[in-house]
Design a protein around this motif. Structure first.
Motif, short mmCIF file in Angstrom:
data_model
loop_
_atom_site.label_atom_id
_atom_site.label_comp_id
_atom_site.label_asym_id
_atom_site.label_seq_id
_atom_site.Cartn_x
_atom_site.Cartn_y
_atom_site.Cartn_z
N SER A 65 -47.45 21.97 -62.49
CA SER A 65 -46.47 22.57 -61.60
C SER A 65 -46.77 22.22 -60.15
O SER A 65 -47.91 22.38 -59.69
CB SER A 65 -46.46 24.09 -61.79
N THR A 66 -45.76 21.77 -59.42
CA THR A 66 -45.95 21.43 -58.01
C THR A 66 -46.32 22.67 -57.21
O THR A 66 -47.17 22.61 -56.31
CB THR A 66 -44.66 20.81 -57.44
N ARG A 67 -45.71 23.79 -57.54
CA ARG A 67 -46.02 25.03 -56.82
C ARG A 67 -47.47 25.44 -57.02
O ARG A 67 -48.16 25.79 -56.06
CB ARG A 67 -45.09 26.15 -57.30
N GLU A 68 -47.95 25.38 -58.25
CA GLU A 68 -49.35 25.75 -58.51
C GLU A 68 -50.30 24.75 -57.86
O GLU A 68 -51.37 25.14 -57.37
CB GLU A 68 -49.59 25.81 -60.02
N GLU A 100 -49.83 23.14 -55.09
CA GLU A 100 -49.88 23.48 -53.66
C GLU A 100 -50.72 24.73 -53.42
O GLU A 100 -51.40 24.85 -52.40
CB GLU A 100 -48.47 23.67 -53.13
N GLU A 101 -50.70 25.66 -54.37
CA GLU A 101 -51.56 26.85 -54.27
C GLU A 101 -53.03 26.46 -54.34
O GLU A 101 -53.86 27.00 -53.58
CB GLU A 101 -51.21 27.85 -55.38
N VAL A 102 -53.36 25.55 -55.25
CA VAL A 102 -54.74 25.08 -55.35
C VAL A 102 -55.16 24.39 -54.05
O VAL A 102 -56.29 24.57 -53.57
CB VAL A 102 -54.89 24.11 -56.55
N LEU A 103 -54.26 23.62 -53.47
CA LEU A 103 -54.55 22.95 -52.20
C LEU A 103 -54.87 23.97 -51.10
O LEU A 103 -55.81 23.78 -50.32
CB LEU A 103 -53.37 22.07 -51.79
N LYS A 104 -54.11 25.05 -51.05
CA LYS A 104 -54.36 26.10 -50.06
C LYS A 104 -55.75 26.71 -50.24
O LYS A 104 -56.48 26.96 -49.26
CB LYS A 104 -53.30 27.19 -50.17
N GLU A 105 -56.13 26.97 -51.49
CA GLU A 105 -57.45 27.54 -51.76
C GLU A 105 -58.55 26.54 -51.39
O GLU A 105 -59.58 26.92 -50.81
CB GLU A 105 -57.57 27.92 -53.24
N ALA A 106 -58.35 25.28 -51.71
CA ALA A 106 -59.35 24.25 -51.37
C ALA A 106 -59.52 24.15 -49.86
O ALA A 106 -60.64 23.99 -49.35
CB ALA A 106 -58.93 22.90 -51.95
N GLN A 107 -58.43 24.27 -49.12
CA GLN A 107 -58.50 24.22 -47.66
C GLN A 107 -59.23 25.46 -47.12
O GLN A 107 -60.01 25.35 -46.17
CB GLN A 107 -57.10 24.11 -47.08
N TYR A 108 -58.99 26.60 -47.72
CA TYR A 108 -59.65 27.83 -47.26
C TYR A 108 -61.16 27.74 -47.47
O TYR A 108 -61.95 28.12 -46.59
CB TYR A 108 -59.10 29.05 -48.00
N TYR A 109 -61.57 27.27 -48.63
CA TYR A 109 -63.00 27.17 -48.94
C TYR A 109 -63.64 25.91 -48.33
O TYR A 109 -64.83 25.68 -48.52
CB TYR A 109 -63.23 27.19 -50.45
N ARG A 110 -62.84 25.11 -47.65
CA ARG A 110 -63.31 23.90 -46.97
C ARG A 110 -63.96 22.91 -47.94
O ARG A 110 -64.99 22.30 -47.64
CB ARG A 110 -64.25 24.25 -45.83
#
Length: 327
Positions: free
Chosen positions: A107-110, A112-122
């Motif tokens: 899923s593209t939405r999911e 993008e959610e994983v990308l947000k988490e990866a960015q938060y945890y650097r």
């Protein structure tokens, strides 16, 4: 709860929990250096995870800074490190740290959610993995984008304004008045599959469009510089056992040849040139091809219309079957 290590989590984490017994139940305390511990208990938005300091410290990230004490966190009275984030994809984050790679959601939405988490945890490795996957999927979708014709006016405008050669597949099963011959359904599907394959192969060089509202059941049209260059009709009517049937052919070789022929109109290279005559070429599995010119205004203005030659077939009982073509 995800667990990485076997054995009981002893050591400094449990002793620290015991030393906090003087605090009121449920009271949270500031974070401390977890580097001396072997195991870490994480409460990520209510989702519990059990892993090791070694796993969390594999990449230079927020999670490593939590373990070495450079980032302050909250630890509850039971020793759980509390992270105020959604825990839905944290298992994926941990698996990436463990293995160095991880399958990403379809899923593209999911994704993008994983990308947000990866960015938060650097986690730069996971960020790059997500970004590359998103770009790859966008490229694939862009390559598979096929305009769908909804009116004759729209088709004329699209072909007239397009600077690329155009291949159109007209596919409308609703026009059939009779039953299909035994191989017609398979051949119809093969025509559609070939259209998709050609669309991917010549993406960016040729515009491929689909017409589901036309008069033909299966017909290919080839355009260059805003005008029709060739047409391959794959449909005919046959008489079998005293009733009419619709027959769909799959002249793969001829369709591929005409697609290559219109590449001469790419980037205006065909100006003042005549398209090489390709008459008399047989289509595999179809028999001799037949061409007739229409709207001839000089040699380079001829439209090649290719049909299967009229022929007689015989069924198992010896009855003749004559192929008749639509005009």
């Amino acid at each position: 709860m995800s667990a990485e290590a076997s054995g009981s989590p002893g050591g400094s984490l449990s002793s620290s929990t015991q030393s906090s017994s003087s605090r009121p139940p449920g009271e949270e305390k500031p974070g401390r250096n977890l580097a001396s511990s072997k195991y870490v208990k994480l409460n990520v938005g209510g989702t519990l995870h059990y892993t090791t300091v070694q796993t969390l410290s594999k990449e230079d990230s927020l999670l490593r800074s939590i373990c070495d004490g450079s980032t302050e966190v909250t630890i509850d009275s039971e020793g759980w490190v509390v992270l105020d984030r959604c825990g839905r994809h944290f298992s994926l984050v941990l698996n990436f740290l463990r293995d160095g790679t991880v399958p990403l959601p379809e899923s593209t939405r999911e994704l993008e959610e994983v990308l947000k988490e990866a960015q938060y945890y650097r986690l730069q490795g996971l960020v790059q993995h997500c970004v590359a996957t998103i770009q790859k999927r966008r490229d694939v979708c862009r390559g598979c984008h096929i305009p769908m014709i909804t009116s004759a006016k729209e088709e004329q405008k699209m072909i007239a304004t397009c600077r690329k050669p155009v291949v159109k597949l007209q596919n409308n099963r609703g026009n059939n008045k009779y039953s299909y011959t035994s191989n017609s359904d398979d051949n119809l599907l093969k025509n559609i599959e070939l259209f998709d394959k050609l669309g991917l192969r010549f993406n960016g060089r040729v515009l491929f469009i689909k017409d589901v509202l036309g008069d033909e059941i299966c017909c290919w049209s080839f355009y260059g510089e805003g005008r029709k260059i060739a047409e391959v009709c794959c449909t005919s009517i046959v008489y079998a056992t005293e009733k009419k049937q619709t027959k769909v052919e799959f002249p793969e070789a001829r369709i591929f040849e005409e697609t290559l022929n219109i590449l001469i109109y790419e980037n205006g290279r065909a100006s003042g040139m005549a398209l090489p005559d390709s008459g008399g070429v047989s289509a595999s599995g179809v028999g001799q091809s037949e061409e007739d010119g229409a709207g001839v205004v000089g040699a380079d203005r001829r439209v090649r219309r290719i049909h299967v030659r009229r022929h007689i077939m015989h069924d198992e009982r010896g009855h003749g079957q004559q192929t008749v073509y639509k005009d």
